[in-house]
Design a protein around this motif. Structure first.
Motif, PDB file in Angstrom:
ATOM      1  N   HIS A   1       0.830  -1.211   0.000  1.00 21.64           N
ATOM      2  CA  HIS A   1       0.000   0.000   0.000  1.00 21.64           C
ATOM      3  C   HIS A   1       0.865   1.262   0.000  1.00 21.64           C
ATOM      4  O   HIS A   1       0.493   2.264  -0.619  1.00 21.64           O
ATOM      5  CB  HIS A   1      -0.936  -0.005   1.206  1.00 21.64           C
ATOM      6  CG  HIS A   1      -1.856   1.169   1.248  1.00 21.64           C
ATOM      7  ND1 HIS A   1      -2.836   1.365   0.301  1.00 21.64           N
ATOM      8  CD2 HIS A   1      -1.950   2.220   2.104  1.00 21.64           C
ATOM      9  CE1 HIS A   1      -3.496   2.483   0.571  1.00 21.64           C
ATOM     10  NE2 HIS A   1      -2.971   3.020   1.663  1.00 21.64           N
TER      11      HIS A   1
ATOM     12  N   GLU B   1      -3.220   2.840  -4.718  1.00 27.80           N
ATOM     13  CA  GLU B   1      -4.385   2.464  -5.520  1.00 27.80           C
ATOM     14  C   GLU B   1      -4.467   0.957  -5.743  1.00 27.80           C
ATOM     15  O   GLU B   1      -5.307   0.491  -6.516  1.00 27.80           O
ATOM     16  CB  GLU B   1      -4.339   3.176  -6.883  1.00 27.80           C
ATOM     17  CG  GLU B   1      -4.407   4.691  -6.775  1.00 27.80           C
ATOM     18  CD  GLU B   1      -5.711   5.165  -6.139  1.00 27.80           C
ATOM     19  OE1 GLU B   1      -6.781   4.620  -6.503  1.00 27.80           O
ATOM     20  OE2 GLU B   1      -5.648   6.042  -5.272  1.00 27.80           O
TER      21      GLU B   1
ATOM     22  N   THR C   1      -5.399  -2.829  -5.587  1.00 32.21           N
ATOM     23  CA  THR C   1      -6.601  -3.568  -5.227  1.00 32.21           C
ATOM     24  C   THR C   1      -6.192  -4.944  -4.727  1.00 32.21           C
ATOM     25  O   THR C   1      -5.395  -5.623  -5.360  1.00 32.21           O
ATOM     26  CB  THR C   1      -7.542  -3.715  -6.438  1.00 32.21           C
ATOM     27  OG1 THR C   1      -7.900  -2.420  -6.893  1.00 32.21           O
ATOM     28  CG2 THR C   1      -8.789  -4.484  -6.080  1.00 32.21           C
TER      29      THR C   1
ATOM     30  N   ASN D   1      -7.778  -4.297   5.755  1.00 29.95           N
ATOM     31  CA  ASN D   1      -8.143  -2.923   6.088  1.00 29.95           C
ATOM     32  C   ASN D   1      -7.192  -2.313   7.112  1.00 29.95           C
ATOM     33  O   ASN D   1      -6.914  -1.118   7.068  1.00 29.95           O
ATOM     34  CB  ASN D   1      -9.580  -2.852   6.596  1.00 29.95           C
ATOM     35  CG  ASN D   1     -10.578  -3.025   5.472  1.00 29.95           C
ATOM     36  OD1 ASN D   1     -10.288  -2.729   4.324  1.00 29.95           O
ATOM     37  ND2 ASN D   1     -11.755  -3.513   5.798  1.00 29.95           N
TER      38      ASN D   1
ATOM     39  N   THR E   1      -8.124   0.041   1.100  1.00 31.95           N
ATOM     40  CA  THR E   1      -9.584   0.198   1.107  1.00 31.95           C
ATOM     41  C   THR E   1     -10.246  -0.467  -0.088  1.00 31.95           C
ATOM     42  O   THR E   1     -11.454  -0.663  -0.083  1.00 31.95           O
ATOM     43  CB  THR E   1      -9.958   1.692   1.119  1.00 31.95           C
ATOM     44  OG1 THR E   1      -9.344   2.328   0.000  1.00 31.95           O
ATOM     45  CG2 THR E   1      -9.491   2.353   2.407  1.00 31.95           C
ATOM     46  N   LYS E   2      -9.485  -0.801  -1.102  1.00 30.16           N
ATOM     47  CA  LYS E   2     -10.047  -1.457  -2.290  1.00 30.16           C
ATOM     48  C   LYS E   2      -9.844  -2.961  -2.162  1.00 30.16           C
ATOM     49  O   LYS E   2      -8.762  -3.479  -2.386  1.00 30.16           O
ATOM     50  CB  LYS E   2      -9.374  -0.946  -3.558  1.00 30.16           C
ATOM     51  CG  LYS E   2      -9.663   0.503  -3.851  1.00 30.16           C
ATOM     52  CD  LYS E   2      -9.042   0.912  -5.163  1.00 30.16           C
ATOM     53  CE  LYS E   2      -9.387   2.348  -5.484  1.00 30.16           C
ATOM     54  NZ  LYS E   2      -8.829   2.757  -6.761  1.00 30.16           N
TER      55      LYS E   2
ATOM     56  N   SER F   1     -11.665  -6.758  -3.149  1.00 28.26           N
ATOM     57  CA  SER F   1     -12.651  -7.480  -3.959  1.00 28.26           C
ATOM     58  C   SER F   1     -12.597  -8.950  -3.604  1.00 28.26           C
ATOM     59  O   SER F   1     -11.565  -9.478  -3.198  1.00 28.26           O
ATOM     60  CB  SER F   1     -12.365  -7.306  -5.451  1.00 28.26           C
ATOM     61  OG  SER F   1     -12.470  -5.975  -5.841  1.00 28.26           O
TER      62      SER F   1
END
Length: 144
Positions: A97, A102, A104, A126, A131-132, A134
């Motif tokens: 991160h 950005e 994912t 988290n 925050t992204k 899936s």
């Protein structure tokens, strides 16, 4: 006089190769290869749940976190799953991160894994600041 005759009598040299040491080395190598070959299993099987959800598109260079039914975690690095602890996963995801805010993270939970285990993995992701997130699933087969 008999002592001098014994000294002069020499063994005849053999021009053959002694293969016994080579056979021993070969057997040791065979055992080593037989022991290490099962350890080379690079992939792990995960039974992904089926879903009718549409695909959102695959991110570039995805980071995949795998969750197993026993609660074990793995991080896919360069197309290889590496087993990690929760603390190690947290440290690696923080580094990822920091390099790419950005990024994912894809969570690949085994279909037999409890919902709580998958939620714990998402909570760890988290905590790393990502925050992204899936979830991965298999497409539902027609007629199934």
């Amino acid at each position: 006089m008999s002592v001098t005759l014994r000294r002069r009598k020499r063994r005849k040299l053999k021009n053959e190769i002694n293969v016994v040491p080579y056979i021993d080395v070969m057997l040791v190598l065979l055992i080593i290869f037989m022991v290490t070959t099962p350890l080379l299993n690079l992939g792990t099987d995960i039974n992904l749940p089926d879903s009718n959800a549409r695909s959102l598109g695959a991110p570039k260079d995805p980071v995949v976190v795998s969750v197993y039914p026993d609660g074990a975690l793995a991080l896919m690095v360069e197309q290889q799953n590496q087993s990690v602890t929760r603390e190690d996963l947290l440290a690696r995801l923080r580094a990822i991160h920091a390099n790419n805010p950005e990024a994912t993270i894809l969570v690949r939970g085994d279909g037999a894994a409890s919902y709580q285990l998958i939620m714990d993995a998402i909570s760890t992701i988290n905590e790393a600041g990502v925050t992204k997130v899936s979830l991965l699933s298999r497409p539902l087969e027609a007629g199934g």
